[in-house]
Motif scaffolding. Structure first.
Motif, PDB file in Angstrom:
ATOM      1  N   MET A 179       0.811  -1.206   0.000  1.00  0.00           N
ATOM      2  CA  MET A 179       0.000   0.000   0.000  1.00  0.00           C
ATOM      3  C   MET A 179       0.849   1.263   0.000  1.00  0.00           C
ATOM      4  O   MET A 179       0.555   2.221  -0.725  1.00  0.00           O
ATOM      5  CB  MET A 179      -0.954   0.019   1.187  1.00  0.00           C
ATOM      6  N   LEU A 180       1.891   1.302   0.815  1.00  0.00           N
ATOM      7  CA  LEU A 180       2.710   2.518   0.911  1.00  0.00           C
ATOM      8  C   LEU A 180       3.298   2.930  -0.435  1.00  0.00           C
ATOM      9  O   LEU A 180       3.118   4.079  -0.859  1.00  0.00           O
ATOM     10  CB  LEU A 180       3.812   2.324   1.950  1.00  0.00           C
ATOM     11  N   PRO A 181       4.010   2.048  -1.153  1.00  0.00           N
ATOM     12  CA  PRO A 181       4.545   2.478  -2.449  1.00  0.00           C
ATOM     13  C   PRO A 181       3.455   2.773  -3.473  1.00  0.00           C
ATOM     14  O   PRO A 181       3.626   3.649  -4.325  1.00  0.00           O
ATOM     15  CB  PRO A 181       5.432   1.303  -2.891  1.00  0.00           C
ATOM     16  N   ALA A 182       2.317   2.060  -3.398  1.00  0.00           N
ATOM     17  CA  ALA A 182       1.225   2.331  -4.335  1.00  0.00           C
ATOM     18  C   ALA A 182       0.651   3.716  -4.113  1.00  0.00           C
ATOM     19  O   ALA A 182       0.416   4.471  -5.067  1.00  0.00           O
ATOM     20  CB  ALA A 182       0.133   1.275  -4.176  1.00  0.00           C
ATOM     21  N   MET A 183       0.431   4.079  -2.854  1.00  0.00           N
ATOM     22  CA  MET A 183      -0.116   5.397  -2.562  1.00  0.00           C
ATOM     23  C   MET A 183       0.832   6.503  -3.010  1.00  0.00           C
ATOM     24  O   MET A 183       0.399   7.516  -3.563  1.00  0.00           O
ATOM     25  CB  MET A 183      -0.418   5.514  -1.068  1.00  0.00           C
TER      26      MET A 183
END
Length: 424
Positions: free
Chosen positions: A213-217
């Motif tokens: 989630m972190l890199p996608a966001m």
């Protein structure tokens, strides 16, 4: 270039998430048990209660007929009038394309008060209902249900499609952390039933999906993310979120986060993460969290308070921060422990074929900051925490390859003599 446009678009429409949404989105984290009354009954209630007409789409399922049958039975046991809509590419002996464009089926969906999407592979949902990014008449009928104040619910794959942009096929947390990020492969357009500024994910704590989630966001320009755990759900009405079911959800806030462009791999500093437990409510507009009533009657933990008395007296380093529920365990230990920080690693001991940068790992540093607080309760039979506003830094690190080597026995000449045991 396309990824850049997506980032710019996401940034441009961020504030649109405050626009009032007429319907209710129920985002279910997957693996929903048939006896989870809190989730199933809530779907029926939001659709109008006893007799509510709910259209069930098993479009994503590997065995659509079976999946639809189980969902219909679970809803109807709670008083609904649910019916399967046979629009699923993997359903045998059914002309799903004809059904997709059948005016009678489209009218039946439009007249419903609720829609439920099954689990499976979310790409089947978007490719079927929104081919090439263009909504079909069936999808327009589903949106009509939502716009008229109805409920759209989805579990697992059916939860993934709730965002404006979704994970399409991205099961490998580590590969995404290491930079594997391709349009129509790892990500795609979702159906957008939740606020446009909110990114959602499912199976979240069980599968350590904070790692993806972190890199996608960051790549897509999102500043708010919500990862829902299995057998749990987030009920989202406009900017209000309520957590129901067996466990909870992780709220990610990157509004004040930064990254160091000099580093050759993903990194983030100053992310804020909160764990919302069952019964908790959160306002996405104001940022205010209201814990469940039983938590308010129990113990508040505020590191800034004079009467703060942490229970845990030891420090812990987590060797697999992306393991089952480990991120929440680390947050709870930080809140209820004496140490100002807790750390853990994300890495792969045995690189897989095609692994990007096999030696690359990531250290997660969780630490207390302004507003870090929470509540503890065992009123429901387990040690339950609500943990708010934990700071998080993620830093790339270089791992040893191999990570460890076995200790070898000493040579016989160097081995100390051992006296024989005395008999008797």
């Amino acid at each position: 270039m396309h990824a850049l446009l997506l980032r710019l678009t996401a940034a441009a429409v961020f504030f649109l998430h405050l626009t009032v949404q007429a319907g209710t989105a129920i985002v279910i984290g997957g693996a929903t048990k048939s006896d989870n009354d809190a989730v199933w009954q809530r779907v029926v209630d939001e659709a109008g209660g006893p007799g509510a007409r709910i259209a069930v789409f098993a479009t994503a399922a590997a065995n659509p007929e079976r999946s639809a049958g189980l969902i219909v039975a679970s809803l109807n046991r709670r008083g609904a009038n649910a019916e399967a809509i046979p629009v699923a590419p993997r359903q045998k002996d059914v002309d799903w394309q004809a059904n997709l464009n059948d005016p009678a089926l489209i009218a039946k969906v439009a007249a419903s008060k609720g829609v439920f999407f099954s689990g499976g592979a979310q790409e089947y949902i978007v490719d079927t209902l929104q081919p090439g990014g263009e909504p079909t008449a069936m999808l327009k009928a589903i949106r009509q249900v939502f716009d008229n104040g109805g409920v759209v619910a989805g579990t697992s794959a059916g939860a993934a499609i709730m965002s404006r942009i979704m994970f399409r096929d991205a099961p490998d947390n580590m590969q995404i952390l290491k930079g594997q990020w391709r349009d129509k492969r790892e990500y795609d357009q979702g159906l957008g039933f939740v606020n446009s500024g909110l990114f959602v994910d499912q199976h979240f704590l069980k599968r350590g999906r904070i790692g993806r989630m972190l890199p996608a966001m960051r790549a897509l320009g999102y500043t708010q993310g919500l990862g829902i755990e299995e057998n749990s759900a987030a009920v989202i009405k406009d900017h209000e979120v309520e957590i129901i079911g067996a466990r909870g959800a992780l709220l990610v806030d990157l509004s004040e986060a930064s990254s160091d462009a000099r580093l050759p791999a993903f990194n983030v500093r100053g992310a804020v993460i909160s764990y919302l437990d069952r019964g908790d409510k959160h306002d996405l507009k104001t940022g205010v969290t209201t814990p469940a009533a039983h938590k308010l009657r129990d113990q508040k933990l505020d590191p800034a308070s004079a009467d703060y008395r942490p229970f845990l007296q030891f420090d812990h380093y987590f060797l697999d921060i992306l393991a089952d529920n480990t991120i929440v365990t680390a947050m709870s230990q930080l809140l209820d422990g004496r140490s100002p920080e807790v750390r853990g690693l994300a890495y792969r001991v045995r690189p897989r074929p095609g692994d990007l940068s096999p030696e690359l790992g990531f250290e997660f540093r969780l630490y207390k900051g302004l507003g870090t607080m929470g509540w503890f309760s065992n009123a429901l039979g387990s040690d339950d925490y609500t943990v708010l506003k934990v700071r998080l830094d993620v830093t790339p690190v270089r791992m040893a390859a191999p990570l460890f080597t076995p200790v070898q026995p000493a040579s016989e000449s160097a081995a100390p003599a051992v006296a024989p045991a005395r008999p008797g």
